[in-house]
Design an enzyme around this catalytic site. Structure first.
Site, PDB file in Angstrom:
ATOM      1  N   LYS A  81       0.793  -1.224   0.000  1.00 21.23           N
ATOM      2  CA  LYS A  81       0.000   0.000   0.000  1.00 21.23           C
ATOM      3  C   LYS A  81       0.831   1.282   0.000  1.00 21.23           C
ATOM      4  O   LYS A  81       0.361   2.336  -0.450  1.00 21.23           O
ATOM      5  CB  LYS A  81      -0.934   0.012   1.209  1.00 21.23           C
ATOM      6  CG  LYS A  81      -2.041  -1.026   1.169  1.00 21.23           C
ATOM      7  CD  LYS A  81      -3.129  -0.635   0.201  1.00 21.23           C
ATOM      8  CE  LYS A  81      -4.348  -1.518   0.328  1.00 21.23           C
ATOM      9  NZ  LYS A  81      -5.459  -1.084  -0.538  1.00 21.23           N
ATOM     10  N   ASP A 110      -8.886  -0.686   6.379  1.00 20.89           N
ATOM     11  CA  ASP A 110      -8.958  -1.950   7.095  1.00 20.89           C
ATOM     12  C   ASP A 110      -7.602  -2.311   7.687  1.00 20.89           C
ATOM     13  O   ASP A 110      -7.441  -3.397   8.238  1.00 20.89           O
ATOM     14  CB  ASP A 110      -9.418  -3.068   6.149  1.00 20.89           C
ATOM     15  CG  ASP A 110     -10.928  -3.123   6.014  1.00 20.89           C
ATOM     16  OD1 ASP A 110     -11.611  -2.949   7.029  1.00 20.89           O
ATOM     17  OD2 ASP A 110     -11.407  -3.339   4.891  1.00 20.89           O
TER      18      ASP A 110
END
Length: 377
Positions: A81, A110
């Site tokens: 990410k 999340d």
């Protein structure tokens, strides 16, 4: 045209949720910007992540070669990410007037995306506020807080956390939403996040060529809201006519398969989400920015159970690859699609044979998701 099938893996087994395009895809799109990789190379701690060949999986899957792109150590974090968050935040800050004050970067997560935003904010001297939905392990929340972010716990699902983050970011010019999903009116920053992921695929190309592979026959991508899958489509469908064909398949939890459901319907749909150890994939609504790419550029989609993901994580660990439940989903999905009853039909739909090369994207390390140990029990 598209088709779906639900072949049985055995008389007592569950049905396999499965989608395949009925005709070979010919859709193409613009490739990602060429300067993204140069930006990442200049970041502290940048190095290409490993591409590991696993002959045991190749034998199991009945293909020539299997490689795993191991994102367990990416720019100091245990997941891919950081590529998208860093590029997007770089673009956000580059557009601000010189001499301006610090920005509050807001997001929902999340786990891994929020930590990446928090880490990049700290690196660039900015502030971060991260909205976390229910079900995220306390250790993941602590990891985000340890990056210096202000964490807001949301007693609802991921989609509710996204709404809360969007509301919080509407507070003024010094607050910016950095979200990895898009909706009408909010697509520019999610687009930059997707562009950031292109470095992963550029590295993979180079590493495959060094191993004697010009292009893989199949790339398997875990899909949450679809942003990484969008990046895969942009990379492999942005090459233009004449490039070697690469089939693209997404994998989701069977409790949150919004991409699969949309492909079956031929239009984006929202699905209710349950509890899954694949927390980063526990998304009920596909990104509006990603959807056209997925609709036209994917060849197949499959959904797997937590148990199948846990089995795959153990197999990868035994082969020396650290993978959490989300990362291991790609291996679980490849096994489900390429083996078992009905595999001949699925392999034909993917164009996969005994000499094909398969690339699995392991998007997180085992340490990225505290649920990994729970899912293995």
């Amino acid at each position: 045209m598209s088709k779906t099938s639900f072949p049985y893996d055995g008389p007592a087994a569950r049905r396999l949720p499965w989608y395949a395009r009925s005709e070979p895809g010919t859709w193409t799109c613009e490739p990602p910007p060429a300067d993204v990789r140069d930006f990442h190379v200049g970041l502290p701690g940048y190095a290409p992540t490993a591409l590991t060949e696993l002959p045991t999986l190749a034998r199991d899957f009945g293909v020539g070669r299997v490689f795993v792109k191991d994102e367990s150590a990416r720019l100091g974090l245990p997941a891919f990410k950081a590529l998208g968050a860093s590029w997007a935040i770089h673009r956000v800050l580059a557009r601000r007037p010189a001499g301006g004050g610090p920005v509050r970067l807001v997001t929902a997560t999340d786990g891994n995306h929020g930590r990446a935003v928090a880490r990049t904010a700290r690196l660039f001297g900015q502030r971060a506020q991260v909205f976390v939905p229910r079900g995220v392990h306390p250790a993941a929340v602590t990891a985000i807080e340890d990056e210096g972010a202000d964490v807001v716990l949301v007693p609802g699902p991921y989609d509710e956390a996204v709404r809360r983050a969007a509301d919080a970011a509407a507070g003024g010019p010094d607050t910016v939403l950095v979200q990895d999903t898009a909706w009408p009116g909010y697509e520019r920053i999610p687009g930059w996040i997707v562009e950031g992921y292109s470095t992963l695929f550029a590295e993979t190309d180079e590493q495959l060529r060094a191993s004697g592979v010009e292009a893989p026959g199949l790339v398997v991508v875990p899909a949450g809201v679809g942003s990484l899958a969008q990046a895969a489509v942009a990379h492999y469908r942005g090459r233009g006519a004449g490039s070697a064909p690469t089939a693209l398949m997404t994998v989701e939890p069977d409790t949150a398969a919004c991409v699969l459901a949309g492909l079956v319907r031929g239009e984006p749909v929202s699905v209710p989400t349950g509890s899954t150890t694949m927390a980063g994939l526990n998304c009920g609504t596909v990104s509006t920015l990603a959807w056209p790419y997925l609709r036209h550029g994917l060849d197949a989609a499959v959904a797997v159970t937590d148990a199948e993901s846990a089995d795959a994580a153990r197999e990868l660990a035994a082969a020396g690859v650290s993978s959490g439940p989300c990362g291991a989903a790609s291996s679980a999905g490849a096994r489900a699609a390429l083996t078992g009853d009905g595999a001949a039909v699925r392999r034909k739909a993917l164009g996969i044979g005994p000499t094909s090369t398969v690339v699995l994207l392991s998007t997180e390390g085992a340490d990225a998701n505290p649920h990994a140990e729970e899912g293995a029990r």
